[in-house]
Design an enzyme around this catalytic site. Structure first.
Site, PDB file in Angstrom:
ATOM      1  N   TRP A 176       0.843  -1.206   0.000  1.00 51.23           N
ATOM      2  CA  TRP A 176       0.000   0.000   0.000  1.00 51.23           C
ATOM      3  C   TRP A 176       0.869   1.244   0.000  1.00 51.23           C
ATOM      4  O   TRP A 176       0.587   2.218  -0.715  1.00 51.23           O
ATOM      5  CB  TRP A 176      -0.956   0.011   1.199  1.00 51.23           C
ATOM      6  CG  TRP A 176      -1.980  -1.088   1.121  1.00 51.23           C
ATOM      7  CD1 TRP A 176      -2.144  -2.118   2.002  1.00 51.23           C
ATOM      8  CD2 TRP A 176      -2.964  -1.284   0.098  1.00 51.23           C
ATOM      9  NE1 TRP A 176      -3.166  -2.936   1.585  1.00 51.23           N
ATOM     10  CE2 TRP A 176      -3.684  -2.450   0.431  1.00 51.23           C
ATOM     11  CE3 TRP A 176      -3.310  -0.583  -1.060  1.00 51.23           C
ATOM     12  CZ2 TRP A 176      -4.734  -2.934  -0.350  1.00 51.23           C
ATOM     13  CZ3 TRP A 176      -4.364  -1.070  -1.842  1.00 51.23           C
ATOM     14  CH2 TRP A 176      -5.060  -2.219  -1.492  1.00 51.23           C
TER      15      TRP A 176
ATOM     16  N   ASP B 286      -1.412   6.818   6.384  1.00 48.58           N
ATOM     17  CA  ASP B 286      -2.475   5.906   5.963  1.00 48.58           C
ATOM     18  C   ASP B 286      -2.763   4.983   7.143  1.00 48.58           C
ATOM     19  O   ASP B 286      -1.969   4.119   7.481  1.00 48.58           O
ATOM     20  CB  ASP B 286      -1.997   5.113   4.739  1.00 48.58           C
ATOM     21  CG  ASP B 286      -3.003   4.062   4.266  1.00 48.58           C
ATOM     22  OD1 ASP B 286      -4.047   3.899   4.927  1.00 48.58           O
ATOM     23  OD2 ASP B 286      -2.738   3.416   3.235  1.00 48.58           O
TER      24      ASP B 286
ATOM     25  N   LYS C 269     -12.073  -1.426   6.974  1.00 51.92           N
ATOM     26  CA  LYS C 269     -11.329  -2.372   7.794  1.00 51.92           C
ATOM     27  C   LYS C 269     -11.778  -2.302   9.251  1.00 51.92           C
ATOM     28  O   LYS C 269     -12.188  -3.295   9.804  1.00 51.92           O
ATOM     29  CB  LYS C 269      -9.833  -2.130   7.673  1.00 51.92           C
ATOM     30  CG  LYS C 269      -9.175  -2.950   6.565  1.00 51.92           C
ATOM     31  CD  LYS C 269      -8.900  -2.235   5.345  1.00 51.92           C
ATOM     32  CE  LYS C 269      -8.335  -3.055   4.223  1.00 51.92           C
ATOM     33  NZ  LYS C 269      -7.595  -2.204   3.298  1.00 51.92           N
TER      34      LYS C 269
HETATM   35  C1  PLP Z   1      -7.042  -1.718   2.232  1.00 48.74           C
HETATM   36  C2  PLP Z   1      -5.983  -0.688   2.321  1.00 48.74           C
HETATM   37  C3  PLP Z   1      -5.886   0.332   1.356  1.00 48.74           C
HETATM   38  C4  PLP Z   1      -6.804   0.424   0.165  1.00 48.74           C
HETATM   39  O1  PLP Z   1      -8.018   0.909   0.541  1.00 48.74           O
HETATM   40  P1  PLP Z   1      -9.182   1.242  -0.514  1.00 48.74           P
HETATM   41  O2  PLP Z   1     -10.184   1.907   0.356  1.00 48.74           O
HETATM   42  O3  PLP Z   1      -9.621  -0.081  -1.073  1.00 48.74           O
HETATM   43  O4  PLP Z   1      -8.616   2.117  -1.558  1.00 48.74           O
HETATM   44  C5  PLP Z   1      -4.898   1.284   1.528  1.00 48.74           C
HETATM   45  N1  PLP Z   1      -4.053   1.227   2.559  1.00 48.74           N
HETATM   46  C6  PLP Z   1      -4.110   0.266   3.496  1.00 48.74           C
HETATM   47  C7  PLP Z   1      -3.139   0.268   4.644  1.00 48.74           C
HETATM   48  C8  PLP Z   1      -5.077  -0.729   3.404  1.00 48.74           C
HETATM   49  O5  PLP Z   1      -5.148  -1.692   4.326  1.00 48.74           O
END
Ligand code: PLP
Length: 355
Positions: free
Chosen positions: A100, A167, A191
């Site tokens: 990511w 993030d 998540k």
């Molecule tokens: C799942 C995830 C993403 C992607 O998220 P989307 O909402 O599907 O774009 C980005 N960063 C991390 C750390 C993730 O776990």
């Protein structure tokens, strides 16, 4: 009931799902579905206000920060961050701690120079690099607090001379953080916060307006702040269910209380992985995540039969990401410790049968 160890969209509290289901048919007894009323109605405005209030309260968001519920997932933030913060000819710093993080820095390259301060790619991201310097002349420093695919987590954040962009998609609301340490925090809801369809963004207002770029309205944080997350029609259902989930978290005692549970949950599971002769962990001990617990079978031939046993016990979503293999138990806020005990029992039963 299944034991849901899925990585995302992840488990939500059962009572939240029941409330959400009822609101789809008749929202708060108004005789209309939540899905068929105006986003500018008093009813929906109250939902959005409550969601923003809960974010501020649960994370202790200080003055001078805005809270947004946007669309496009965390992946849109990968582009929105450099679009808003990186001046023409400027530079951004990134810590490459997983796939990511890599996707985020690739998007930044569309907008300017990217300095990767450190990477753990050579070990397939089994640890988080810690020995590096953050360049003071970069516009911002981007990190990933929890690497969902590899099961590593930053247990301490880095002091930084420049704004930190984080993030937090897979560990937001799982533990206490100091929001004042960050310029931007963003997280896809699916998540640990709610259903897919909305992305939480927390921004320190004073870092905006410095890139000198012309930015399209939807991708401009300033427009979104001025519109109060309603520049266009917001994702009403995703915001509503996130609000319910945050309310559930508050009723459980908030972030500090859930953090204790999360640590207790991951501790017993890691203990079993370390103890059980048929399984082994994959990540550096000091970087182990309390949200995504990755492990493999000592003997690769045991993977399929163990997944079969899990299936029989109602344990779902435990297969590791294809880039790591093995198993990944995602143990987000809503997963009860009783589900962890079911998994541990399955691991013990499997070891007895196969050794
Ligand atoms: C799942 C995830 C993403 C992607 O998220 P989307 O909402 O599907 O774009 C980005 N960063 C991390 C750390 C993730 O776990």
């Amino acid at each position: 009931m299944k034991h849901n160890f899925g990585a995302g969209p992840g488990i939500l509290p059962h009572e939240v799902l029941k409330q959400a289901a009822a609101a789809v048919v008749d929202f708060n007894g108004i005789g209309l579905s939540l899905l068929e009323i105006s986003h500018r109605s008093a009813e929906f405005e109250a939902v959005l206000d409550e969601a923003v209030k809960l974010v501020k309260e649960l994370l202790g968001v200080p003055e001078g920060y805005s809270v947004l519920f946007l669309q496009g997932g965390a992946s849109t933030q990968f582009a929105m961050v450099p679009y808003n913060l990186l001046p023409e000819g400027g530079k951004a710093a990134y810590l490459e701690s997983g796939v990511w993080a890599n996707k985020a820095l690739k998007e930044a390259k569309f907008f300017g120079e990217v300095e990767v301060v450190a990477t753990s790619k050579e070990s397939n991201f089994t640890y988080i690099p810690k020995d590096f310097t953050i360049p003071a002349d970069a516009a911002y420093f981007h990190i990933t607090s929890n690497n969902t695919i590899y099961g590593t987590q930053l247990h301490e954040f880095f002091p930084s001379p420049i704004p930190v962009v984080c993030d937090m998609s897979s560990d937001i609301f799982s533990r206490k953080i100091n929001v004042a340490d960050f310029g931007i925090i963003y997280a896809g809801a699916q998540k640990n916060m709610g259903p897919a369809g909305t992305t939480l963004v927390i921004i320190k207002d004073e870092i905006l307006g410095k890139s000198g770029r012309k930015i399209p309205a939807m991708l401009n944080y300033q427009t979104q702040i001025e519109g109060g997350s309603m520049y266009n029609t917001p994702p009403v259902f995703a915001i509503y269910v996130s609000m319910l989930t945050l309310n559930w978290l508050k009723s459980k005692g908030g972030v500090e209380a859930i953090a204790k549970e999360n640590v207790a949950k991951s501790k017993v599971l890691y203990e079993e992985i370390d103890r059980n002769p048929l399984f082994k962990p994959v990540c550096a001990v000091e970087d182990r995540s309390d949200m995504n617990v990755c492990f493999v079978a000592e003997n690769p031939e045991h993977e399929k039969p163990f997944l079969k046993l899990c299936d029989e016990k109602g344990i779902v979503g435990i297969k590791g990401h294809r880039s790591v293999g093995g198993f990944r138990a995602s143990i987000y806020n809503a997963l009860p410790i009783t589900s962890i005990y079911v998994l541990i029992d399955a691991m013990r039963e499997f070891a007895e049968k196969n050794s």
